[in-house]
Design a protein around this motif. Structure first.
Motif, short mmCIF file in Angstrom:
data_model
loop_
_atom_site.label_atom_id
_atom_site.label_comp_id
_atom_site.label_asym_id
_atom_site.label_seq_id
_atom_site.Cartn_x
_atom_site.Cartn_y
_atom_site.Cartn_z
N VAL A 197 0.84 -1.20 0.00
CA VAL A 197 0.00 0.00 0.00
C VAL A 197 0.87 1.25 0.00
CG1 VAL A 197 -1.70 1.34 1.31
CG2 VAL A 197 -1.99 -1.14 1.05
N ASP A 198 1.93 1.24 0.80
CA ASP A 198 2.84 2.38 0.85
C ASP A 198 3.43 2.68 -0.53
OD1 ASP A 198 4.39 4.35 2.40
OD2 ASP A 198 6.10 3.08 1.90
N LYS A 199 3.85 1.64 -1.23
CA LYS A 199 4.46 1.84 -2.54
C LYS A 199 3.43 2.25 -3.60
CE LYS A 199 8.62 -0.96 -2.04
NZ LYS A 199 8.79 -0.58 -0.67
N LEU A 200 2.18 1.86 -3.41
CA LEU A 200 1.13 2.22 -4.37
C LEU A 200 0.56 3.61 -4.11
CD1 LEU A 200 -0.83 -1.15 -4.67
CD2 LEU A 200 0.71 -0.12 -6.36
N THR A 201 0.99 4.25 -3.03
CA THR A 201 0.49 5.58 -2.69
C THR A 201 1.64 6.56 -2.49
OG1 THR A 201 0.37 4.91 -0.36
CG2 THR A 201 -1.66 4.73 -1.66
N PRO A 202 2.43 6.77 -3.53
CA PRO A 202 3.56 7.70 -3.40
C PRO A 202 3.03 9.11 -3.12
CG PRO A 202 3.23 7.12 -5.70
CD PRO A 202 2.30 6.26 -4.89
N GLY A 203 3.74 9.82 -2.30
CA GLY A 203 3.33 11.17 -1.96
C GLY A 203 2.20 11.23 -0.95
#
Length: 139
Positions: free
Chosen positions: A111-117
């Motif tokens: 999830v962290d990598k799919l939600t940059p910024g």
């Protein structure tokens, strides 16, 4: 077309037409997480499930730009339920408790990598981000 199908199709193009799902099979847990998103109405639908399960603070940490709060295998079980977890375990060839443990390790990072910024991307942007992530994992 679901998110996983879109990502798999885009990955297939990146790999020169090879079967994308076969290539994604090199990382079965990522495939499971993508399947969860696909079955939940996308990333936002999956995150809504966790928020409705009382885990909004955890979810926000995964989306946000700070460090990710951990989730326990028990919390995964609580949100997904034994039926879905049993299906996942069956696909992975492991026990449901082990599947919950592995999901608890993988889900915050994915999830962290799919939600940059720190923002939920639009579905088209999400597909591009997922393709980049899959590309890095597949070398």
């Amino acid at each position: 077309m679901g998110l996983f199908d879109s990502v798999a199709g885009g990955l297939g193009q990146m790999l020169g037409g090879q079967q994308a799902q076969g290539a994604a099979g090199d990382n079965p847990m990522l495939q499971v997480v993508m399947g969860l998103m696909n079955n939940s109405g996308g990333l936002s639908g999956l995150l809504d499930k966790f928020q409705q399960g009382g885990l909004g603070d955890l979810v926000q940490s995964w989306v946000g730009t700070g460090s990710n709060l951990p989730i326990s295998a028990e919390q995964i079980q609580q949100v997904l339920g034994s039926g879905a977890l049993g299906d996942i375990a069956s696909k992975l060839g492991i026990q449901p408790e082990q599947a919950a443990g592995e999901l608890s390790q993988a889900l915050p990072d994915v999830v962290d990598k799919l939600t940059p910024g720190g923002q939920l991307p639009a579905e088209g942007d999400l597909m591009a981000t997922a393709q980049q992530m899959l590309g890095k994992l597949l070398g």
